[in-house]
Scaffold this motif. Structure first.
Motif, short mmCIF file in Angstrom:
data_model
loop_
_atom_site.label_atom_id
_atom_site.label_comp_id
_atom_site.label_asym_id
_atom_site.label_seq_id
_atom_site.Cartn_x
_atom_site.Cartn_y
_atom_site.Cartn_z
N GLY A 46 0.81 -1.21 0.00
CA GLY A 46 0.00 0.00 0.00
C GLY A 46 0.84 1.26 0.00
O GLY A 46 0.55 2.23 -0.71
N VAL A 47 1.91 1.27 0.79
CA VAL A 47 2.81 2.42 0.85
C VAL A 47 3.49 2.62 -0.50
O VAL A 47 3.58 3.75 -1.01
N ALA A 49 2.47 1.72 -3.51
CA ALA A 49 1.54 2.20 -4.52
C ALA A 49 1.29 3.69 -4.37
O ALA A 49 1.23 4.43 -5.37
N ARG A 50 1.14 4.14 -3.15
CA ARG A 50 0.90 5.57 -2.92
C ARG A 50 2.13 6.40 -3.26
O ARG A 50 2.02 7.49 -3.83
N GLU A 53 2.46 7.14 -6.89
CA GLU A 53 1.61 8.25 -7.34
C GLU A 53 2.33 9.59 -7.18
O GLU A 53 1.98 10.56 -7.87
N HIS A 54 3.30 9.62 -6.29
CA HIS A 54 4.10 10.84 -6.08
C HIS A 54 5.45 10.76 -6.78
O HIS A 54 6.37 11.52 -6.45
N PRO A 265 -1.38 2.97 5.27
CA PRO A 265 -0.32 3.39 4.34
C PRO A 265 -0.36 4.89 4.04
O PRO A 265 0.69 5.51 3.85
N ASP A 266 -1.56 5.47 4.01
CA ASP A 266 -1.64 6.91 3.75
C ASP A 266 -0.95 7.72 4.84
O ASP A 266 -0.28 8.72 4.55
N VAL A 269 2.81 7.55 4.26
CA VAL A 269 3.24 8.37 3.12
C VAL A 269 3.12 9.86 3.43
O VAL A 269 4.01 10.65 3.09
N ASP A 270 2.04 10.25 4.08
CA ASP A 270 1.89 11.66 4.45
C ASP A 270 3.02 12.12 5.36
O ASP A 270 3.58 13.22 5.19
#
Length: 280
Positions: A46-47, A49-50, A53-54, A265-266, A269-270
């Motif tokens: 999950g991390v 994949a996010r 995106e960045h 995961p969000d 990442v944040d």
């Protein structure tokens, strides 16, 4: 024009071969993700994949004891110095220069050592769940943290932990579920750790604790993420972490259990992105 780098599927060190999951844009800044116990690189899906995106490239190794080609015998083979050298070898194999480093659980313990001993290889460091070893050791003097860490003594026993953690229906799954691990992660644990034969190697990290070396203060930009529902790490240990970082430091407190990369995961990442922005 520089050639586009190739995907890295494995690397070697001292005759051991480590499997690697390499994802995201190949020309992106590299983030090395270090898993903990009892999980493998898949815990970062999950991390990763996010982060893709960045526009970040993520490189997640199955570490010593977890990769089928990197399961040496004897607890001395799992000393922190060896685990640290494995990650340094991976960073050097990538050939991209300093990387962003993120670690969870035991992967955080290794990451603290890499950041402390090899700051030239680390752009930013994000620790998830487990604080600097000095902070953790001091917190162990308290009854709260000692109670939370009972399993570390249990894992020193020969063979018995493997038997308990391999049971179906109770034992290992019950212990992990009690710590907040969800059904999907428990199924992955059964497949990767028990059926896949990685459990003895993962326990080797604990059994090498008597040979652990000191970890100095960290000077690189550091973010520490701790969840209030973490059954393994006390607030006292988390809040003491700042004292072992002399570089830029951020403490991020979130809700939830110990299994942050899987379940939040969000949030990881944040916190990572904010740490990168703050280091510029």
């Amino acid at each position: 024009m520089d050639a586009t780098p190739a995907r890295l599927t494995s690397f070697t060190r001292d005759g051991l071969t480590f499997d690697v999951t390499d994802a995201g844009p190949l020309d992106g800044d590299v983030v090395v993700l270090l898993h903990g116990f009892p999980q493998k690189a898949t815990s970062w899906a999950g991390v990763s994949a996010r982060l893709a995106e960045h526009s970040y490239r993520t490189v997640a190794p199955d570490q010593r004891g977890y990769s089928p080609g990197a399961r040496p015998r004897g607890r001395r083979a799992y000393r922190l110095a060896e685990l640290t050298a494995d990650v340094v070898a991976l960073i050097d194999r990538l050939g991209t220069g300093p990387v962003h480093l993120v670690g969870h659980d035991w992967g955080a313990n290794v990451g603290w050592s890499v950041a402390a001993h090899h700051p030239e290889r680390v752009r930013t460091w994000t620790a998830v769940s487990v604080p600097h070893p000095v902070a953790f050791s001091r917190a162990l003097r308290s009854a709260d943290q000692a109670r939370r860490s009972w399993y570390m003594a249990f894992f020193q026993l020969p063979r018995v932990p493997e038997l308990v953690l391999s049971r179906t229906g109770d034992g290992g799954p019950a212990l992990l579920a009690g710590a907040g691990m969800d059904h999907a992660a428990l199924e992955r644990y059964r497949h990767e750790m028990v059926d896949g034969g990685a459990l003895p190697g993962g326990l080797g990290w604990y059994r090498a604790l008597p040979f652990i070396s000191a970890t100095p203060r960290v000077t690189v930009p550091t973010t520490f993420v701790w969840s209030t529902g973490d059954s393994a790490i006390s607030r006292r240990a988390a809040q003491a972490c700042a004292g072992s970082v002399s570089g830029p430091y951020r403490f991020v407190e979130i809700g939830g259990t110990h299994w942050v990369p899987d379940q939040q995961p969000d949030a990881v990442v944040d916190a990572f992105l904010a740490g990168v922005d703050g280091s510029r």
